[in-house]
Design a protein around this motif. Structure first.
Motif, PDB file in Angstrom:
ATOM      1  N   GLY A   1     -29.704 -12.401 -10.091  1.00 50.28           N
ATOM      2  CA  GLY A   1     -30.407 -11.414 -10.255  1.00 50.28           C
ATOM      3  C   GLY A   1     -31.040 -10.697  -8.628  1.00 50.28           C
ATOM      4  N   ASN A   2     -30.828 -11.059  -8.052  1.00 44.24           N
ATOM      5  CA  ASN A   2     -31.764 -10.169  -6.266  1.00 44.24           C
ATOM      6  C   ASN A   2     -30.833  -9.496  -5.062  1.00 44.24           C
ATOM      7  OD1 ASN A   2     -32.899 -10.475  -3.675  1.00 44.24           O
ATOM      8  ND2 ASN A   2     -34.209 -11.425  -4.566  1.00 44.24           N
ATOM      9  N   TRP A   3     -31.590  -8.491  -5.488  1.00 40.66           N
ATOM     10  CA  TRP A   3     -30.698  -7.689  -4.629  1.00 40.66           C
ATOM     11  C   TRP A   3     -31.269  -6.908  -3.092  1.00 40.66           C
ATOM     12  CZ3 TRP A   3     -25.804  -5.884  -5.266  1.00 40.66           C
ATOM     13  CH2 TRP A   3     -25.166  -4.985  -4.480  1.00 40.66           C
ATOM     14  N   ASN A   4     -30.616  -7.810  -1.827  1.00 42.93           N
ATOM     15  CA  ASN A   4     -31.581  -7.495  -0.974  1.00 42.93           C
ATOM     16  C   ASN A   4     -33.167  -7.406  -0.880  1.00 42.93           C
ATOM     17  OD1 ASN A   4     -30.927  -6.570   1.858  1.00 42.93           O
ATOM     18  ND2 ASN A   4     -31.336  -4.666   1.828  1.00 42.93           N
ATOM     19  N   GLY A   5     -33.827  -9.037  -1.662  1.00 44.71           N
ATOM     20  CA  GLY A   5     -34.719  -9.362  -1.146  1.00 44.71           C
ATOM     21  C   GLY A   5     -36.323  -8.462  -2.596  1.00 44.71           C
ATOM     22  N   LYS A   6     -34.860  -8.215  -3.690  1.00 47.74           N
ATOM     23  CA  LYS A   6     -35.575  -8.018  -4.734  1.00 47.74           C
ATOM     24  C   LYS A   6     -35.048  -8.252  -5.822  1.00 47.74           C
ATOM     25  CE  LYS A   6     -37.279  -3.318  -6.708  1.00 47.74           C
ATOM     26  NZ  LYS A   6     -37.863  -1.892  -6.879  1.00 47.74           N
ATOM     27  N   GLN A   7     -35.829  -9.431  -6.478  1.00 47.40           N
ATOM     28  CA  GLN A   7     -35.407  -9.511  -8.167  1.00 47.40           C
ATOM     29  C   GLN A   7     -35.846  -8.063  -9.357  1.00 47.40           C
ATOM     30  OE1 GLN A   7     -34.854 -12.486  -7.453  1.00 47.40           O
ATOM     31  NE2 GLN A   7     -34.176 -12.923  -9.517  1.00 47.40           N
ATOM     32  N   LEU A   8     -34.380  -7.772  -9.319  1.00 44.29           N
ATOM     33  CA  LEU A   8     -34.075  -6.620 -10.556  1.00 44.29           C
ATOM     34  C   LEU A   8     -34.139  -7.215 -11.571  1.00 44.29           C
ATOM     35  CD1 LEU A   8     -30.665  -4.099  -8.558  1.00 44.29           C
ATOM     36  CD2 LEU A   8     -33.951  -4.263  -8.403  1.00 44.29           C
ATOM     37  N   ILE A   9     -33.681  -9.020 -11.510  1.00 47.53           N
ATOM     38  CA  ILE A   9     -33.073  -8.866 -13.059  1.00 47.53           C
ATOM     39  C   ILE A   9     -33.311 -10.696 -13.207  1.00 47.53           C
ATOM     40  CG2 ILE A   9     -30.848  -9.663 -13.320  1.00 47.53           C
ATOM     41  CD1 ILE A   9     -31.158  -9.150 -16.382  1.00 47.53           C
ATOM     42  N   SER A  10     -34.783 -11.118 -13.721  1.00 49.45           N
ATOM     43  CA  SER A  10     -35.095 -12.425 -13.531  1.00 49.45           C
ATOM     44  C   SER A  10     -33.574 -13.816 -13.542  1.00 49.45           C
ATOM     45  CB  SER A  10     -36.305 -12.968 -14.569  1.00 49.45           C
ATOM     46  OG  SER A  10     -35.733 -13.037 -15.950  1.00 49.45           O
TER      47      SER A  10
ATOM     48  N   PHE B   1     -41.106 -18.238  -0.108  1.00 47.65           N
ATOM     49  CA  PHE B   1     -40.584 -16.743   0.876  1.00 47.65           C
ATOM     50  C   PHE B   1     -39.053 -17.590   0.486  1.00 47.65           C
ATOM     51  CE2 PHE B   1     -44.668 -17.476   2.772  1.00 47.65           C
ATOM     52  CZ  PHE B   1     -44.777 -15.889   2.149  1.00 47.65           C
ATOM     53  N   THR B   2     -38.520 -18.319   1.136  1.00 51.56           N
ATOM     54  CA  THR B   2     -36.418 -18.699   1.001  1.00 51.56           C
ATOM     55  C   THR B   2     -36.287 -18.139  -0.060  1.00 51.56           C
ATOM     56  OG1 THR B   2     -36.473 -20.120   2.415  1.00 51.56           O
ATOM     57  CG2 THR B   2     -35.263 -20.094   1.322  1.00 51.56           C
ATOM     58  N   THR B   3     -37.105 -18.491  -1.373  1.00 50.94           N
ATOM     59  CA  THR B   3     -36.269 -18.357  -2.780  1.00 50.94           C
ATOM     60  C   THR B   3     -36.285 -16.369  -2.741  1.00 50.94           C
ATOM     61  OG1 THR B   3     -37.513 -20.308  -3.486  1.00 50.94           O
ATOM     62  CG2 THR B   3     -36.513 -18.427  -5.228  1.00 50.94           C
ATOM     63  N   SER B   4     -37.393 -16.146  -2.525  1.00 52.31           N
ATOM     64  CA  SER B   4     -37.588 -14.617  -3.254  1.00 52.31           C
ATOM     65  C   SER B   4     -36.476 -13.812  -1.719  1.00 52.31           C
ATOM     66  CB  SER B   4     -38.663 -14.349  -2.662  1.00 52.31           C
ATOM     67  OG  SER B   4     -39.840 -14.848  -1.668  1.00 52.31           O
ATOM     68  N   GLN B   5     -36.492 -14.589  -0.544  1.00 53.73           N
ATOM     69  CA  GLN B   5     -36.554 -14.034   0.231  1.00 53.73           C
ATOM     70  C   GLN B   5     -35.132 -13.712   0.897  1.00 53.73           C
ATOM     71  OE1 GLN B   5     -39.079 -13.562   3.479  1.00 53.73           O
ATOM     72  NE2 GLN B   5     -40.136 -12.551   1.984  1.00 53.73           N
ATOM     73  N   VAL B   6     -34.267 -15.346   0.466  1.00 56.02           N
ATOM     74  CA  VAL B   6     -33.286 -15.366   1.207  1.00 56.02           C
ATOM     75  C   VAL B   6     -32.160 -14.439   1.239  1.00 56.02           C
ATOM     76  CG1 VAL B   6     -32.201 -16.308  -1.164  1.00 56.02           C
ATOM     77  CG2 VAL B   6     -31.501 -17.431   1.156  1.00 56.02           C
ATOM     78  N   TYR B   7     -31.959 -14.275   0.566  1.00 60.84           N
ATOM     79  CA  TYR B   7     -30.716 -13.295   0.282  1.00 60.84           C
ATOM     80  C   TYR B   7     -31.159 -11.577   1.168  1.00 60.84           C
ATOM     81  CZ  TYR B   7     -29.169 -15.416  -3.479  1.00 60.84           C
ATOM     82  OH  TYR B   7     -28.578 -16.439  -4.591  1.00 60.84           O
ATOM     83  N   SER B   8     -31.775 -11.543   1.164  1.00 57.90           N
ATOM     84  CA  SER B   8     -32.048 -10.028   2.446  1.00 57.90           C
ATOM     85  C   SER B   8     -32.076 -10.790   4.179  1.00 57.90           C
ATOM     86  CB  SER B   8     -33.904 -10.019   2.051  1.00 57.90           C
ATOM     87  OG  SER B   8     -34.721 -10.768   2.550  1.00 57.90           O
ATOM     88  N   GLN B   9     -32.523 -12.149   4.523  1.00 58.64           N
ATOM     89  CA  GLN B   9     -32.472 -12.427   5.199  1.00 58.64           C
ATOM     90  C   GLN B   9     -31.029 -13.097   5.708  1.00 58.64           C
ATOM     91  OE1 GLN B   9     -35.547 -15.906   5.233  1.00 58.64           O
ATOM     92  NE2 GLN B   9     -37.293 -14.344   5.472  1.00 58.64           N
ATOM     93  N   LYS B  10     -29.874 -13.620   4.910  1.00 63.31           N
ATOM     94  CA  LYS B  10     -28.651 -14.512   4.962  1.00 63.31           C
ATOM     95  C   LYS B  10     -28.037 -13.038   4.288  1.00 63.31           C
ATOM     96  CE  LYS B  10     -30.277 -18.244   5.796  1.00 63.31           C
ATOM     97  NZ  LYS B  10     -30.811 -20.139   5.811  1.00 63.31           N
ATOM     98  N   ALA B  11     -28.040 -12.946   2.744  1.00 59.87           N
ATOM     99  CA  ALA B  11     -26.939 -12.765   2.658  1.00 59.87           C
ATOM    100  C   ALA B  11     -26.257 -10.606   2.565  1.00 59.87           C
ATOM    101  CB  ALA B  11     -26.803 -13.129   0.793  1.00 59.87           C
TER     102      ALA B  11
END
Length: 396
Positions: free
Chosen positions: A307-316, A26-36
């Motif tokens: 490649g992650n933008w606010n919790g969404k992985q746009l490019i791998s 969960f942290t890997t996929s959501q870290v940027y939406s939670q912290k960044a």
């Protein structure tokens, strides 16, 4: 009793391990939406004070003054600058649009927030070979979507119109095109591969009739072959590449509506009965991406965040890892991103994890993961970029 205790302990240990593993996922996929921090599509882009960014105001001012004082030395009339810069190329002419440039401009992001800016950062300008990093991203999207099986797949299996026929060209795979090591031989939209960036010394006829290099072995910066990649991807996507970039990347990261991606006046092809323009990967014959500094910064931030933008992985992340890995033919070059390694390593900047997009006239997007920085600078004398980056890093 002792055995039972151990068994319960082991079960508890496994349960904790599983829960921790899930938490890690969960942290890997959501870290940027939670912290960044990510700037919204509309409204103000949040700024951070130099003090809160942990930077030295005096040194940061020195870096910005350096960028302003070292403006690209050629004319603001880019038609004149382009023709002068590529005057050794036989048959060279401007086939796509060109726009007079602005003055020095730039943004520095720390943690995604603006810590410094200079010049007209809203102005839409040509970006030349920075376009190549956008093109590489469209290729990555094709791999992520399964439209292309792997970088090692032969391009002739996807583009079978004769463009990749023959003993030499049939060997070329996507990896070769992305690393500019294909040595593809031919003519595209009336432009001959051998006439693009011939050696500065020697007879051009000798270059024209040279022996071809085995694909993957020799790096040659060549816009005809970059445009060939764009044409090949157009055949795969079956719709204009600017549409792909807009839908998959630029809209999701909240880019403005002002950027454009052009090809040449004669680079229109028919796909599925529809006339489409095959875009160029740079502007040395005109065209390429025209964009403002803010949108460049958003694109750089996407790569800073893997490649992650606010919790969404746009490019791998897998693709980005490939894109910023040294290629066999050039340690300083990945998939159309430059790396701070090998012959292109900047003096005074020892961090080899830095990667950047670079274009004619001093256009740069620099991604510095070690310091959580994105540096966008425009119309900086190209030879000064290493010194500029060193000054910014010193401020932090």
């Amino acid at each position: 009793m002792h055995t039972t205790t151990i068994t319960k302990s082991n079960k508890l240990t496994r349960l904790v391990f599983i829960l921790c593993s899930l938490a890690t996922c969960f942290t890997t996929s959501q870290v940027y939406s939670q912290k960044a921090y990510f700037p919204a599509a509309t409204g103000e882009w949040e700024s951070i004070t130099v003090k809160d960014a942990g930077a030295n105001q005096k040194l940061l001012d020195e870096a910005i003054n350096f960028a302003n004082e070292n403006e690209y030395s050629e004319s603001k009339d880019l038609k004149q600058a382009i023709l002068k810069g590529f005057e050794r190329e036989p048959f060279h002419y401007l086939a796509g649009p060109v726009r007079e440039r602005g003055g020095p401009a730039g943004l520095i992001l720390k943690g995604g927030k603006i810590v410094a800016s200079w010049g007209d950062v809203n102005r839409v300008d040509m970006t030349f070979s920075v376009t190549k990093s956008y093109l590489s991203t469209v290729a990555g999207l094709a791999f992520d979507a399964g439209l292309i099986t792997s970088p090692e797949a032969k391009v002739a299996d996807y583009v079978w119109d004769g463009t990749f026929q023959g003993r030499h060209n049939s060997k070329i795979n996507w990896h070769h095109l992305l690393t500019q090591s294909s040595d593809w031989s031919g003519e595209l939209f009336g432009m001959k591969d051998w006439a693009d960036r011939p050696p500065r010394e020697g007879d051009i006829d000798d270059w024209k009739n040279r022996q071809l290099n085995e694909p993957g072995t020799v790096f040659e910066y060549n816009d005809v072959r970059v445009n060939l990649l764009a044409y090949s991807l157009l055949n795969v996507w079956r719709k204009p590449l600017p549409m792909v970039l807009k839908e998959k990347i630029m809209d999701p990261i909240g880019a403005s509506t002002t950027w454009r991606w052009y090809g040449y006046e004669h680079s229109f092809v028919t796909i599925d009965g529809l006339k489409m323009q095959s875009v160029s990967g740079g502007g040395h014959s005109g065209g390429g991406v025209f964009i403002n500094t803010y949108d460049h910064a958003r694109f750089g931030l996407l790569f800073l965040r893997n490649g992650n933008w606010n919790g969404k992985q746009l490019i791998s992340e897998n693709w980005i890892s490939k894109a910023v890995t040294s290629s066999e033919a050039n340690a300083s070059y990945g998939y159309m991103w430059w790396l701070n390694k090998g012959d292109r390593k900047w003096e005074g900047v020892n961090d080899e994890s830095i990667f950047y997009a670079a274009g004619f006239g001093g256009n740069f997007i620099v991604v510095d993961k070690s310091n959580d920085l994105v540096i966008v600078t425009r119309w900086l004398e190209p030879s000064k970029i290493g010194e500029m980056v060193a000054k910014v890093r010193a401020a932090f």
